[in-house]
Structure formats: structure tokens, C-alpha cells
Write an enzyme that holds these catalytic residues in place. Structure first.
Site, PDB file in Angstrom:
ATOM      1  N   GLN A 647       1.083  -1.127  -0.238  1.00 35.22           N
ATOM      2  CA  GLN A 647      -0.095  -0.012   0.348  1.00 35.22           C
ATOM      3  C   GLN A 647       0.600   0.872  -0.326  1.00 35.22           C
ATOM      4  O   GLN A 647       0.174   2.461  -0.073  1.00 35.22           O
ATOM      5  CB  GLN A 647      -1.064   0.224   1.283  1.00 35.22           C
ATOM      6  CG  GLN A 647      -2.022  -0.870   1.261  1.00 35.22           C
ATOM      7  CD  GLN A 647      -3.028  -1.291   2.609  1.00 35.22           C
ATOM      8  OE1 GLN A 647      -1.807  -0.762   3.567  1.00 35.22           O
ATOM      9  NE2 GLN A 647      -4.443  -2.117   2.292  1.00 35.22           N
ATOM     10  N   GLN A 648       2.489   1.094  -0.180  1.00 32.65           N
ATOM     11  CA  GLN A 648       3.013   2.344   0.082  1.00 32.65           C
ATOM     12  C   GLN A 648       3.702   2.479  -1.507  1.00 32.65           C
ATOM     13  O   GLN A 648       4.158   3.612  -1.379  1.00 32.65           O
ATOM     14  CB  GLN A 648       4.480   1.737   1.182  1.00 32.65           C
ATOM     15  CG  GLN A 648       3.811   1.685   2.435  1.00 32.65           C
ATOM     16  CD  GLN A 648       5.199   1.536   3.884  1.00 32.65           C
ATOM     17  OE1 GLN A 648       5.871   1.745   3.172  1.00 32.65           O
ATOM     18  NE2 GLN A 648       4.503   0.591   4.685  1.00 32.65           N
ATOM     19  N   CYS A 649       3.556   1.532  -2.016  1.00 29.14           N
ATOM     20  CA  CYS A 649       4.175   2.269  -3.018  1.00 29.14           C
ATOM     21  C   CYS A 649       2.402   2.301  -4.315  1.00 29.14           C
ATOM     22  O   CYS A 649       1.696   1.329  -4.802  1.00 29.14           O
ATOM     23  CB  CYS A 649       4.498   0.208  -4.256  1.00 29.14           C
ATOM     24  SG  CYS A 649       6.521   0.080  -2.405  1.00 29.14           S
ATOM     25  N   THR A 650       3.467   2.811  -4.975  1.00 30.60           N
ATOM     26  CA  THR A 650       1.819   3.504  -6.298  1.00 30.60           C
ATOM     27  C   THR A 650       1.669   2.710  -7.165  1.00 30.60           C
ATOM     28  O   THR A 650       3.208   1.988  -8.267  1.00 30.60           O
ATOM     29  CB  THR A 650       1.816   4.561  -6.595  1.00 30.60           C
ATOM     30  OG1 THR A 650       2.100   5.809  -6.300  1.00 30.60           O
ATOM     31  CG2 THR A 650       1.296   4.574  -7.611  1.00 30.60           C
ATOM     32  N   VAL A 651       0.920   2.020  -7.013  1.00 31.94           N
ATOM     33  CA  VAL A 651       0.778   0.099  -7.974  1.00 31.94           C
ATOM     34  C   VAL A 651       0.690   0.519  -9.319  1.00 31.94           C
ATOM     35  O   VAL A 651      -0.889   0.524  -9.293  1.00 31.94           O
ATOM     36  CB  VAL A 651       0.477  -1.245  -7.498  1.00 31.94           C
ATOM     37  CG1 VAL A 651       0.361  -2.119  -8.246  1.00 31.94           C
ATOM     38  CG2 VAL A 651       1.271  -1.139  -6.170  1.00 31.94           C
TER      39      VAL A 651
END
Length: 782
Positions: A647-651
Site C-alpha cells: 500500500q506504500q507504493c504506487t502500483v
């Protein structure tokens, strides 16, 4: 022994500023046309030399072409008569007026008909002089008239009737400037008309041998008092006292001569003599020509007794050929009677030749000779590479106007100032697209550092940026600005390290910190929000367009709200002005309550999903278009705290961001070309109408779905319950700006109450309870 009279052509020097101006005119005015551009070259008349000087460099002055050659005008009074410049500084420079033709390809330059070009100019010279009526009185009678009038002395009379010929000083310039490789090819000519056979040089004397000291002083005094004659460069000298020297007819012809050669006269005199032969019936006659080269003595007002020791002027005795030597061929004469097959006069193209060393200095395709009429200049040897690159970028953009869209106006876009909120995947891609269109003023706002995962997707960063500071990375805004300057050195890129306040992101540490005033956490939080509000509001006010490309929904709320607030204030002021005018007050409403806000910027949101994206332009001023938050059913909340690694990374798919960023910039550029600018109504199709943008449709929103490779354009109206742009929210903000924002940062639900969204959602819930649900079978029974 008589021999042909010699004439010395000027030496040409082309300043680098001339090519810079030509490049600018090619980009902004000429484009793909081939106009005949008037130019003026100037020559500083050489300083006098001692008569005993054996300096081999005694040649005519340099004829210079500079940036001002395109805009230079003479100092003239009414009727085009040169003004009397008491300082005499303008008299030290003679003008050569001419025409520049810039072609569009090197092939066109090489195949250009140079002879036809010089023949055309020569014909204009010949027929321009023929327009004046020939002087009916016998020229030899002028000598007697002059002697009588002069009482045995000297009388100077300016030849104003010859002023249109510009003392015969004419030039032609053919150029090709390659703005891709920054090379210039050019040829210069000084066309003259020459009789065949030519003028005969019988004798020449120094001025003191041809005139007495008393006559020299008298002539100098008269010239000193008549700057108009000196500026024109042509005058008659009526010499009395029998010192004219033998067989010469009539008054002497005075010519302000830039040549200092004892064996040759100035090049432009050839055209003067040709025209005078017709006007004064000089065929077969002998005259004396004063090559006046002591101009500096006259304009510096030196005493009479100083003229004699240092003069440079000479008097030439010249015999004109018979009349048939002046017969013009058909291309040069508009008079069919003169255009006979027995014509003997010719146009000498006068193309300047330059020496060729080691094959340099000539255009490709020309064989190597000892000299060439084609000169080549590599502008990269002279210009700053930053300037070259800036011009190259401008050329790429302006080619759109030249070749594809004549209505396109690049200045309407590249003069704008752009604020990029977020210097990540979107911010980097948007910045690259902006500078490709010619943007010059970009500001990045971000609080993060370059991480190890960033360089592969965020196009302005490198591994070194992430590895800096012991692996913690450089600030993104610094690395982004530096990268932009490396790509386009003349860009005005600025970075601001700043964290945007977000609804629901209350700083617990600030709440627990003691306050000197004793008011506790509330005062500390309010002060922090006030500082942040001032910083962000100031940044927004300084720019024309704000791109919101941050990586969370709540981080877009405050900038979107401030942009909407500026539009709301602008509309309210306009309404108040209209009300006052209607009431007869007529007083303009000031900008009180603006809080330092300046103009109204346009907001553009770019948001990413895994395989989808949204590009949306916010409503501008009184437009009723939805903002990014208008379709939300709740206020933006904290979505970044307590998140797992995924959730911390822009996927998102790697190609989504570049596509969304490119479309956002293309939408802005298209909007900038619309007749109504930012307030253009949404359009989903390119109608080709003059009421639309010349670049196509200006949709309100663009949604992309990479899974199906689809784009959907559309528009939606502003929501009256929007937590960002509804009037109720802005009314509450106006009453207590800091108090409202402080409460929103603590409790985003406050926005739902203020905007009326909560009441609206409650009503919708009750409506749903009253709806009778019918399944498919029941529907069939009905």
C-alpha cells in the site's frame, strides 16, 4: 597615358549579431516564405593618412552588417532630407542600402539565378535614374556660369536631384540559414552598370596641386556648413580663377569617397557616373572628379590652416566613352529604344569573392577554387550553446505553425508559468512534456527524497540521486530542477521543499508540544497551518497553471480548494461590480480579502490507477464544471497512515503515467489556443470551427483504460455539495480561514457538514429505503 578608371569594392564584415537577427526573423517573420528584406550596411569612413605614408593597408573602410542592419534608418527630417547633425558623428558612416533574400534550402541557394538577381537591381538603378529629365542646357556652359557666380572663387552645390541613387551604393545579399545545423551560406554583390568601353583615367592630382590654398579653405567652409550635401555624398564644385586644369568641361563632380587608394575610386561611383552621363550628356566629354577624402577634417571643425598639410583628397581627370557605350540591353532597360541588339553597356554583378583555404568556406557542391563567391559560417563557433539549444526548441514548436497549423500561437503557451505539485512519476513526465512545448518557467513542490525505486519510472532522476546522502537520496525538487537544466539550460526551474497539509493528517507531535502562550496544541497547530496556507497560496498565485500530481487523494484537496477559492472570489468581485454599476455607484471593487492572492490559475488534476488514469481540468472562474472532488460521496481522509508495503507504493502499469502526463499537457496546450482560453466550454470532438481551438477538442475530462486500450472523454457539472468547490465551503472559509482549515485537518467530516454533503447523503439513504426492489421474475410477471 590614359588607362581604364579603377574602382575599389568595399571589404565586407558580417557581425555575428546579423546572423542572430536573421535567425530570429526566419523563425518569427519569414518562416517558409522568401521575401525581399531591406537591409542597410554601414561603413566607417577611414581616418586620413599622411601623404608620405607607405602603409600598404591604405584601403577602403569595412562595410559592416550587424543586427541593426535590419532596422536601421537614416537621420532624416521632413521630406527625407537628412538633418544637420552638429556633432557630425552620422557623417562618419556611409550607408549601403540593399536587399536580402533568404531561401529555404541549400539546393535553392546553389541553383539561384544570381545574374537575374543583379540584373534586376541594375535595371532599377538605370531606370530610376532615367526617370529624371535630362538636363537640357549644355554641360560645358555650367563652367562659365559657375565661374561668373563664384567671382573667381569656389562655389559648392549639393546634387539633391541625385539623392535617390544613394551615391550609387547598392548591395544584394543571398542567404540560406540552416537552423538545424546552425550553418549559414551567403553571397554578397554590389551591382554596377558599366559602359563598354569604360571611363578613361587621364590624370590625377593631389588637392593642393589642383586648387589653391584659398580655394581649398573656401570649399571646406561651405561643406562644413552643409551636412546634407556631405550626407548625400555628391556635389558640384564650381572652380574659378582658371585653375581647372586644361581640357576638363564644366564644374567638378565632388564625391565623398571611402577609398583611400591613390589608384582607385569608391565602387559606388560607377553607378553615379552612368546616371550622370545620361542626365548631363557627358558622352565623349572630359570632366574632373574630386575624390573627397577629408571628411573628418570638416566635421571636427579644424582650423583652415590645418587642412592643407594633411588632406587626402585627389582630383581625377576622367574621359567618358561615346554614347553608344552606354546603350543598355533589354533586361536592363524599360525603354525599347535603348534595348537594342547592339547594346554595349553591361551589368557587373559585383559578387564578392573570398579566398578558399583547405576546402573551407564554401557550400557543399561547389568545386574548390582559389576564391569563391559563397561564404560559409558555422554559428556554433560563435554562439552560446544554450542559445543554440533554445532556438532549436523554438524551431521545433514553430514548425507546427509554419507547416501544419497557421493559427497556432506558441507565445500563448510558453509565456505561462507552471506549478507542479509532486515531483514524482507524474511531475517528471509533465515537466518533460512542458519543456518540449517550449515552457520556460516551472516550479516543483515536493517534500520527498529520491528513493532507489524512483529512477526507473521517474524520468528526471538517476541512480546517483538516490544513492546521495548516504542512500537517503537527494531532495526530489533539487534533482528535478538540475535535470531540467541539463536538458534545457535556459529553463527557469525552481524547487520548493514543502509538505502540503492534508485533511485527517493531524500532527500528534505538534499537539503534544507545549505552547508558550499556554493555549496548547490548538495554537501550535493553527500557527503551523497558517504558515503552510500562506506558502501554498503564494505559490499558487505566482503561477498560471497548477498541475496536481501528488500520490494521494487528500494531498490534492487543499491546492484544489485554494484554486477554486480564487475563482470564487473573482466571480464574486465581478458580481459586486455589476451590482454597483446597476445601482449607479460606478465605483470599482478593490481586492480586499484576497490575502495576497493575485491572478486566477487553472487547475489540472492527473490521477493514476493500476491500468487507468484521469486527466481533468477544473472549472475556471464562473464555469460550472466539476472539480476532482465533485463526484465524491465523502470528504477526503487519511489514506496513507498504517499502510502495508504494497500500500506504500504506487502500483500502476509503467506506461500509464507517461500517457496521462502527455494528455494533460496536450489538453493544456489545446486549451491555450482556444479563443476563450481557460473558460472554453468543454468539447468532445474537433469541429474545425473558428470558435474552437485550432488544435482540436477541449474536453473537461479524459479517462484512459489500458486494459481495453480505450479513451473516454466527457464532462460533468459542478456538484452543489462538493467538499472542495461548493459555495458553502468557501463562505465558511471566508468567515474563519485558519479556524476552518484547522478543524478540517483534525476532522475531514467537517467538510461534509459545511458543504451539505452529509445531509444530502442522508436523504439519499432514506430514498433507497423507500424503493421497492423487484427481481427479474417479478418483472416478467408484471
Amino acid at each position: 597615358m590614359a588607362h581604364p578608371l579603377s574602382f575599389e569594392p568595399p571589404r565586407v564584415v558580417v557581425d555575428i549579431s546579423f546572423w542572430q537577427e536573421l535567425a530570429a526573423q526566419k523563425l518569427d517573420r519569414m518562416k517558409l516564405t522568401t521575401p525581399r528584406v531591406p537591409i542597410v550596411a554601414t561603413m566607417e569612413r577611414p581616418a586620413p593618412h599622411s601623404p608620405a605614408s607607405k602603409d600598404a593597408s591604405r584601403t577602403s573602410g569595412q562595410l559592416r552588417l550587424t543586427r541593426s542592419s535590419f532596422t536601421h534608418t537614416s537621420s532624416t527630417g521632413e521630406g527625407g532630407v537628412a538633418t544637420n547633425d552638429e556633432s557630425g558623428s552620422s557623417l562618419l558612416h556611409e550607408e549601403w542600402r540593399g536587399t536580402l533574400i533568404n531561401v529555404n534550402t541549400l539546393e535553392e541557394f546553389r541553383s539561384f539565378d544570381r545574374k537575374q538577381l543583379t540584373d534586376t537591381v541594375a535595371a532599377a538603378i538605370a531606370n530610376g535614374g532615367a526617370e529624371g529629365a535630362a538636363e537640357s542646357d549644355d554641360y560645358s556652359s555650367r563652367r562659365a556660369a559657375g565661374d561668373t557666380a563664384g567671382g573667381g572663387g569656389v562655389r559648392v552645390r549639393g546634387l539633391r536631384e541625385m539623392a535617390p541613387c544613394g551615391a550609387g551604393r547598392v548591395l544584394v545579399m543571398l542567404t540560406f540559414i540552416d537552423l538545424k545545423k546552425y550553418r549559414v551560406y551567403y553571397s554578397i554583390a554590389f551591382p554596377v552598370i558599366s559602359p563598354n568601353p569604360s571611363y578613361q583615367h587621364i590624370d590625377h592630382q593631389h588637392l593642393d596641386q589642383a586648387m589653391t590654398a584659398q580655394d581649398i579653405s573656401a570649399m571646406m567652409r561651405q561643406l562644413k556648413a552643409d551636412h546634407t550635401t556631405l550626407k548625400d555624398g555628391l556635389f558640384d564644385v564650381h572652380v574659378g580663377g582658371g585653375n581647372a586644369g586644361g581640357a576638363a568641361d564644366g564644374p567638378w563632380l565632388g564625391y565623398v569617397d571611402s577609398s583611400t587608394s591613390a589608384e582607385a575610386m569608391g565602387w559606388g561611383l560607377r553607378n553615379v557616373l552612368f546616371l550622370l552621363a545620361s542626365k548631363r550628356r557627358l558622352y565623349g566629354r572630359t570632366i574632373r572628379i574630386l575624390a573627397f577624402r577629408d571628411l573628418r577634417k570638416v566635421i571636427t571643425h579644424q582650423a583652415d590652416n590645418e587642412y592643407r598639410p594633411s588632406y587626402q583628397s585627389s582630383v581625377y581627370t576622367v574621359r567618358f566613352p561615346p554614347a553608344d557605350a552606354f546603350t543598355l540591353p533589354p533586361p536592363l532597360s524599360h525603354d525599347s529604344r535603348n534595348g537594342s541588339s547592339s547594346a554595349r553597356a553591361t551589368c557587373l554583378g559585383g559578387w564578392v569573392r573570398w579566398p578558399v583555404a583547405d576546402g573551407h568556406g564554401q557550400a557543399p557542391g561547389h568545386q574548390q577554387h582559389k576564391s569563391t563567391t559563397v561564404q560559409q559560417v558555422n554559428l556554433c563557433d560563435y554562439l552560446d550553446f544554450t542559445t543554440i539549444q533554445a532556438n532549436a526548441v523554438d524551431l521545433n514548436v514553430k514548425l507546427i505553425k509554419w507547416r501544419m497549423v497557421p493559427q497556432f500561437d506558441p507565445e500563448r503557451f510558453n509565456s505561462m508559468r507552471f506549478l507542479l505539485l509532486g515531483a514524482g512519476t507524474l511531475g517528471c513526465a509533465i515537466a518533460r512534456a512542458l519543456i518540449a512545448w517550449g515552457a520556460k518557467h516551472i516550479t516543483f513542490v515536493d517534500s520527498g527524497n529520491v528513493a532507489m525505486s524512483n529512477p526507473v519510472r521517474q524520468s528526471l532522476f538517476k541512480h546517483q540521486d538516490a544513492a546521495a546522502e548516504g542512500g537517503s537520496g537527494r531532495p526530489k525538487v533539487d534533482a528535478a530542477c538540475e535535470a531540467l537544466r541539463e536538458i534545457r539550460p535556459d529553463v527557469d526551474a525552481r524547487g520548493v521543499v514543502f509538505e502540503i497539509p492534508m485533511p485527517g493528517h493531524f500532527d500528534a507531535s505538534a499537539a503534544s508540544a507545549p505552547s508558550p502562550s499556554g493555549s496548547g496544541a490548538a495554537a501550535s497547530t493553527s500557527a503551523s497551518i497558517e504558515r503552510s496556507l500562506h506558502t501554498l497560496d503564494e505559490l499558487i498565485s505566482e503561477h498560471d497553471v497548477v498541475f496536481m500530481g501528488t500520490d494521494s487523494r487528500e494531498s490534492r484537496w487543499l491546492p484544489s480548494f485554494l484554486i477554486a477559492n480564487k475563482s470564487w472570489r473573482a466571480v464574486r468581485r465581478q458580481q459586486q461590480q455589476q451590482q454597483q454599476q446597476t445601482a449607479g455607484g460606478g465605483a470599482a471593487v478593490g481586492s480586499e480579502g484576497e490575502g495576497g492572492c493575485g491572478g486566477v490559475p487553472l487547475g489540472i488534476t492527473v490521477a493514476l490507477g493500476f491500468d487507468s488514469f484521469l486527466v481533468l481540468r477544473h472549472g475556471y472562474k464562473d464555469q460550472s464544471l466539476a472539480c476532482y472532488f465533485c463526484n465524491d460521496l465523502s470528504a477526503p481522509r487519511d489514506t496513507t497512515s498504517n499502510r502495508t508495503l504494497d500500500q506504500q507504493c504506487t502500483v500502476t502499469r509503467p506506461g500509464v503515467s507517461p500517457m496521462a502526463s502527455a494528455l494533460a499537457v496536450e489538453l493544456l496546450v489545446t486549451l491555450s489556443q482556444h479563443p476563450h482560453g481557460f473558460v472554453a466550454d468543454p468539447s468532445e470532438k474537433d469541429t474545425g470551427s473558428s470558435d474552437d481551438s485550432c488544435l482540436g477538442a477541449c474536453p473537461h475530462s479524459i479517462r484512459g483504460f489500458i486494459g481495453g486500450f480505450r479513451l473516454v472523454v466527457g464532462s460533468s457539472p459542478q456538484s452543489p455539495y462538493c467538499t472542495c468547490c461548493s459555495p458553502a465551503v468557501h463562505e465558511a472559509f471566508e468567515q474563519n480561514p485558519i479556524g476552518m482549515l484547522t478543524q478540517v485537518m483534525h476532522d475531514p467530516g467537517h467538510l461534509e457538514s459545511v458543504s451539505g454533503l452529509r445531509v444530502f447523503m442522508d436523504k439519499m439513504s432514506r430514498v433507497e429505503e423507500d424503493v421497492i426492489q423487484i427481481d427479474d421474475e417479478e418483472l416478467c410477471l408484471l
